[in-house]
Design an enzyme around this catalytic site. Sequence first.
Site, PDB file in Angstrom:
ATOM      1  N   GLU A 135       1.470  -0.774   0.081  1.00 34.48           N
ATOM      2  CA  GLU A 135       0.214  -0.440  -0.082  1.00 34.48           C
ATOM      3  C   GLU A 135       0.736   1.229  -0.122  1.00 34.48           C
ATOM      4  OE1 GLU A 135      -3.539   0.884   0.049  1.00 34.48           O
ATOM      5  OE2 GLU A 135      -3.858  -0.923   0.962  1.00 34.48           O
ATOM      6  N   TRP A 286     -16.703  -9.492   0.575  1.00 30.54           N
ATOM      7  CA  TRP A 286     -15.973  -9.608  -0.127  1.00 30.54           C
ATOM      8  C   TRP A 286     -15.962 -11.865  -0.768  1.00 30.54           C
ATOM      9  CZ3 TRP A 286     -10.074  -7.931   1.036  1.00 30.54           C
ATOM     10  CH2 TRP A 286     -10.587  -6.358   0.845  1.00 30.54           C
ATOM     11  N   ASP A 388      -9.045  -6.151  -7.578  1.00 31.06           N
ATOM     12  CA  ASP A 388      -7.923  -4.708  -6.734  1.00 31.06           C
ATOM     13  C   ASP A 388      -7.127  -5.969  -6.161  1.00 31.06           C
ATOM     14  OD1 ASP A 388      -7.722  -2.943  -5.517  1.00 31.06           O
ATOM     15  OD2 ASP A 388      -9.679  -2.859  -4.647  1.00 31.06           O
ATOM     16  N   GLU A 391      -0.867  -6.602  -2.943  1.00 29.03           N
ATOM     17  CA  GLU A 391       0.144  -6.732  -1.836  1.00 29.03           C
ATOM     18  C   GLU A 391      -0.007  -7.237  -0.362  1.00 29.03           C
ATOM     19  OE1 GLU A 391      -2.426  -4.474  -2.806  1.00 29.03           O
ATOM     20  OE2 GLU A 391      -1.999  -3.085  -4.524  1.00 29.03           O
ATOM     21  N   ASP A 455      -5.419   4.241  -5.243  1.00 29.11           N
ATOM     22  CA  ASP A 455      -6.238   5.350  -4.224  1.00 29.11           C
ATOM     23  C   ASP A 455      -5.162   6.804  -3.906  1.00 29.11           C
ATOM     24  OD1 ASP A 455      -7.320   3.013  -3.911  1.00 29.11           O
ATOM     25  OD2 ASP A 455      -6.873   2.132  -2.188  1.00 29.11           O
TER      26      ASP A 455
END
Length: 663
Positions: A135, A286, A388, A391, A455
């Site tokens: 992130e 999810w 999406d 990471e 983002d």
Amino acid sequence: MKLETTQSGFAVSICGRRVLTHSAAAPCFFVGQGNDGITMHRGHFEIEDRLAERCPLAHAEIDGETIVLAAAKGHPPRLGVTLEGNALVLRALDPSVNRFWLRLVADRDENVWGGGEQFSYFDLRGRRFPLWSSEPGVGRDKTTEITFKADAAGQAGGDYYHTYYPQPTYVSSARYALHVGTFAFSAFDFRDNSFHEIEVWAVPERIELFAAPSFVELVEILSSRFGRQPPLPEWIYNGAIIGLKDGANSFNRLTKIREEGVKVAGLWCEDWVGIRPTAFGARLFWDWQANEMRYPGLRQHIAELNSEGIHFLGYVNPYLCEDGVLFKEAEAADYFVKDASGRIALIDFGEFLCGIVDFTNPDAAAWFSEEIIGARMLDYGLSGWMADFGEYLPVDVRLANGTDARLAHNHWPTLWAEVNAKAVASRGRTGEAVFFMRAGFTGIQKSCPLLWAGDQSVDFSRHDGLVTVICAALSSGLLGNSFHHSDIGGYTSLFGNVRTPELLMRWAEMAAFTPVMRSHEGNRPHDNLQIDGDPAVLSHFARMTAIYVHLAPYLRSLSLEATRRGLPVQRPLFLHHEEDRRTYGVQDCYLYGRDVLVAPVWQASQDERKLYLPAGADWIHVWTGQSFAGGQEISIEAPLGRPAVFYRADTEFETLFVGLRGV
């Protein structure tokens, strides 16, 4: 590539450019030992190295194309290097070695670009860049209040080098490129005037070097090496992808948006799977299948949209929530990554826990590709989705194929891209269905058809706002990622930071001159202005979509060029003006193809834009028709609705560009 002995050691050159020089007094190879400390907190990583040894390999023995290196004459050899084609093939001759450094020749005035997708600095010279997928953080600037608050609240502030998509590849203004063949943690250090230093927490298999007479040819070579993307789907050119996450009301809002003149190619409802309220904002549920309670009759709605030429897009990521149906199915089949004790490794995503589907298990990867993306998304009627994350692989987990998670972490986004691409290919829809990703690493290019910048904050900030997506597009584009776009208006709204009408309008202006226009409601939709929340904003947005559609013939040509040659749609100024060194440091303007120069207004309360016009061409201001000679800095009026855009006087698309004045 050529190896030659010198009076003091050896040198390696490519196309006449020396890239390595070695002597006993100044060796270029180093090895050593270290113990890492890597901890993850919601996609943010604290990384430290407890270095035990760094040994310069001063003694070299050369046999043909092979170099054997040791600390000193008579000492045991520790590293072997063989020249094979355009690569240095490396092998550790000492099993204790787990750290590697290489110094390359640098010029004082050299520029360096690449490093994957970088958001703060396009020219990497003068800084060190750790390369670890994570992130990026909120604000990404340790001197700002918002980053301080994000760090205090959840270690989520980030810094200039944090990125979803690192890649150990750089392009030099000396017209060569270097790629490190590793998935291990690495770092590029460009702070010294006389050398560049590469650090890897393993001995990499290969270090590849590429050279070409021009930057265009060099980018073509790199895109061929990493894989080229299919052309944009034909339906993309019809307008913007409208992002709404308002349940069944999304269709009513889309109707009103279209009635106001917005050109629409797709409706993107990431909440098609349902919503989970959290302290961060409205999060998705999810469990990757249609939520008929939130979207009653969704399949029929999709069919109705398709009949009107509008495609429906959704959302998916590689994790499954513990309280979902698909979690139980994956658990029964033993498809999850395990923790050190052999149990399912559960990741805290902020008020809910998820399992990580283990893509090193071929059966798990095939299940996700076929049963989730294939059956529940493509067969259901979706034409695209946000793929999406990617990471969040911790380094203390166990993988099915036995790979050390430290080496798998950076590889994970590429595996995730492959899962999506295989699903699309299995339905014969490559080049027609489109998914977009933020995470990446080496090899993602051949699988992922479209990047998005992730983002950003909903503001004009220097390190996390609108301007950062330009840098992201330019840096990643040099490495074979031809198609890039961003959330119009940004995404992250925290600590009272909310969108302004000006921000939305300026972002839309830029997006009209990118491969894909897509809006996003952000993490706090009800706190932030949306494109249909203000008549002036909606009218402005409609006009920007009309501009995008008007330029479709030009964008289509760029899309085909990307497929054939690997050139990015958004290009640094120097790509076509390499003799003009003043273009080398520009990161807040870009070429849209060869013929259009775009200089977005990226600061608040500005209605004028200063920019540099590259030498070697005359430039025509789109809105006034005024001509400017290249090679000069100018200031141009840029009120809302008239961003600073120019086209080359010698373009074959002149009639199309002149037509923008009537849009």
